[in-house]
Scaffold this active site. Structure first.
Site, short mmCIF file in Angstrom:
data_model
loop_
_atom_site.label_atom_id
_atom_site.label_comp_id
_atom_site.label_asym_id
_atom_site.label_seq_id
_atom_site.Cartn_x
_atom_site.Cartn_y
_atom_site.Cartn_z
N HIS A 94 36.02 41.97 38.17
CA HIS A 94 36.78 40.74 38.39
C HIS A 94 36.26 39.54 37.61
O HIS A 94 36.82 38.46 37.67
CB HIS A 94 36.78 40.38 39.88
CG HIS A 94 35.45 39.91 40.38
ND1 HIS A 94 34.44 40.77 40.72
CD2 HIS A 94 34.95 38.67 40.55
CE1 HIS A 94 33.38 40.08 41.09
NE2 HIS A 94 33.64 38.81 41.00
C1 UD1 Z 1 34.92 34.00 43.24
C2 UD1 Z 1 33.53 33.52 42.81
C3 UD1 Z 1 32.74 34.69 42.24
C4 UD1 Z 1 32.72 35.87 43.17
C5 UD1 Z 1 34.15 36.23 43.54
C6 UD1 Z 1 34.23 37.40 44.48
C7 UD1 Z 1 33.41 31.18 41.98
C8 UD1 Z 1 33.24 30.37 40.77
N1 UD1 Z 1 33.62 32.51 41.76
O1 UD1 Z 1 35.62 34.39 42.08
O2 UD1 Z 1 31.41 34.28 41.99
O3 UD1 Z 1 32.08 36.96 42.56
O4 UD1 Z 1 34.76 35.09 44.14
O5 UD1 Z 1 35.54 37.70 44.78
O6 UD1 Z 1 33.34 30.67 43.07
N2 UD1 Z 1 42.94 35.05 45.07
C9 UD1 Z 1 43.81 35.63 45.93
N3 UD1 Z 1 43.46 35.70 47.24
C10 UD1 Z 1 42.28 35.21 47.71
C11 UD1 Z 1 41.40 34.60 46.79
C12 UD1 Z 1 41.75 34.53 45.48
O7 UD1 Z 1 44.87 36.10 45.57
O8 UD1 Z 1 42.00 35.33 48.92
C13 UD1 Z 1 43.32 34.99 43.64
C14 UD1 Z 1 43.93 33.69 43.27
O9 UD1 Z 1 44.95 33.94 42.41
C15 UD1 Z 1 42.81 32.95 42.57
C16 UD1 Z 1 42.02 34.10 41.95
O10 UD1 Z 1 42.16 35.18 42.86
O11 UD1 Z 1 43.26 32.05 41.63
C17 UD1 Z 1 40.58 33.78 41.75
O12 UD1 Z 1 39.99 33.28 42.95
P1 UD1 Z 1 38.73 32.27 42.90
O13 UD1 Z 1 38.23 31.99 44.23
O14 UD1 Z 1 39.08 31.12 42.02
O15 UD1 Z 1 37.64 33.06 42.06
P2 UD1 Z 1 37.20 34.58 42.09
O16 UD1 Z 1 37.57 35.18 40.79
O17 UD1 Z 1 37.61 35.28 43.33
#
Ligand code: UD1
Length: 368
Positions: free
Chosen positions: A210
């Site tokens: 991811h």
């Molecule tokens: C975040 C953390 C990362 C961790 C990862 C584990 C930061 C900078 N990054 O990255 O260190 O390894 O979590 O998962 O804090 N989304 C959903 N549902 C959710 C959450 C997210 O669909 O419940 C999607 C959204 O489209 C979002 C994308 O995932 O834009 C990324 O989510 P985000 O929290 O920005 O970062 P992660 O890539 O999950």
């Protein structure tokens, strides 16, 4: 009596935070003089990315939910800061405790520091020395404003000393994520996930990916998919897919490539216990996760990490981890080595013993 209680705002936001906070809340329960206030920022909000971890790990309902959700780094961090400042002003905690390295970690540490509330950072000191990773920036800045730096390894302590953090703020306590792993290993073994997926112990590889560097850049994602294509000809691969990765695969029109791989089982993200079962019984793991590098080392399962660096060097030097980046040939070669019985075995740091959270709580109470 109540006034003498030490109020601690414990912050979680994203998936890798939940398994770190669980043992700390558990350890705090034994001390009536501690009053934890659990704050969920809502950085992760899907059932599979958040709620299921509360159920699996017996984490109580959050006292406060900030409901912040997704956004760019600036938007997400800023929204968390705005909402968490209100909570800090209302609850007036004596301490704010943050874990890990996600945006929620930094945002809340920063708010607390500016309000002159002491900050405890759990998993302090680890460094990849790669500022292209948002987590590295979050780590450095969170550590810079923290008062209690709870560090998992000797390496981490050395990093903090090098950055000029005073010795009296540095506490080597071990790894809370491993507290959770050791506590829930037996329970995880009872989940029927292998049967559900028609898998046999040791007969499949478990994969996750991811990181923006691997999945947001089309060429890099394709390089990894080419490797999976080859590897799944020899062994089944199970891939619970992060929502970010799923979105990118659709956007880059790679869905067909994925569905053509007959030995690749793609799943939704799954909860802690079922995932741990999959990890414990895999022949090997392919991942770009930070936490899984530690977990596989403790479980003595070979791990190929799809990154060029790691903030967890112990897992390479002592443990079962090998860095393979996103180079197609390297990933294939190292995977085949493992299939030929040449996977790494190893040991792990002494303080990854299941008691890190107790050490943290005793340090906060001044009884350690
Ligand atoms: C975040 C953390 C990362 C961790 C990862 C584990 C930061 C900078 N990054 O990255 O260190 O390894 O979590 O998962 O804090 N989304 C959903 N549902 C959710 C959450 C997210 O669909 O419940 C999607 C959204 O489209 C979002 C994308 O995932 O834009 C990324 O989510 P985000 O929290 O920005 O970062 P992660 O890539 O999950």
């Amino acid at each position: 009596m109540n006034q003498q209680k030490m109020k601690i705002a414990c912050v979680v936001g994203a998936r890798p935070n939940f398994m770190k906070i669980a043992p700390i809340l558990e350890a705090m329960k034994k001390y009536p003089q501690l009053q934890p206030i659990l704050v969920h920022t809502g950085q992760h909000y899907d059932y599979e990315m958040s709620c299921v971890f509360f159920e699996d790990l017996d984490i109580p309902e959050p006292d406060v939910h900030l409901g912040v959700g997704s956004g760019s780094h600036a938007v997400q961090t800023a929204k968390i800061m705005i909402e968490f400042e209100k909570v800090a002003l209302e609850y007036k905690p004596d301490l704010v405790l943050v874990v890990g390295d996600v945006n929620s970690t930094l945002a809340c540490a920063l708010v607390a520091a500016k309000l002159q509330i002491p900050v405890a950072h759990v998993e302090a000191g680890i460094r990849s020395f790669d500022k292209s990773m948002p987590e590295e920036i979050n780590r450095i800045l969170t550590d810079a404003v923290s008062d209690y730096l709870f560090v998992p390894t000797e390496h981490g302590c050395a990093n903090l000393r090098r950055e000029g953090i005073p010795e009296e703020k540095i506490f080597l306590v071990g790894d809370v994520m491993i507290d959770t792993l050791l506590k829930y290993k037996n329970k995880a073994a009872t989940t029927p996930i292998l049967d559900d997926l028609g898998l046999q112990k040791g007969n499949y590889a478990l994969m996750t990916m991811h990181r923006p560097h691997n999945v947001d850049i089309k060429e890099n994602l394709i390089k990894i998919l080419r490797a999976i294509q080859e590897i799944q000809n020899k062994i089944q691969i199970v891939l619970p897919m992060h929502p970010r990765t799923r979105r990118r695969i659709e956007e880059f029109q790679l869905s067909e490539k994925i569905s053509n791989m007959k030995n690749l089982i793609v799943l939704e993200p799954i909860g802690y216990l079922r995932f741990l079962n999959l990890m414990m019984n895999a022949q090997f793991v392919l991942t770009d996760s930070g936490g899984m590098q530690e977990e596989t080392t403790v479980l003595n399962i070979p791990c190929l990490t799809l990154r060029e660096n790691t903030e967890r060097p112990e897992t390479i030097d002592e443990g079962t981890n090998t860095l393979v980046g996103n180079d197609t040939q390297r990933i294939i070669e190292e995977s085949f080595k493992i299939l030929d019985g040449l996977g790494k075995a190893g040991t792990y740091p002494k303080l990854w013993d299941g008691h890190a959270a107790v050490r943290i709580v005793e340090t906060l109470l001044g009884t350690r």
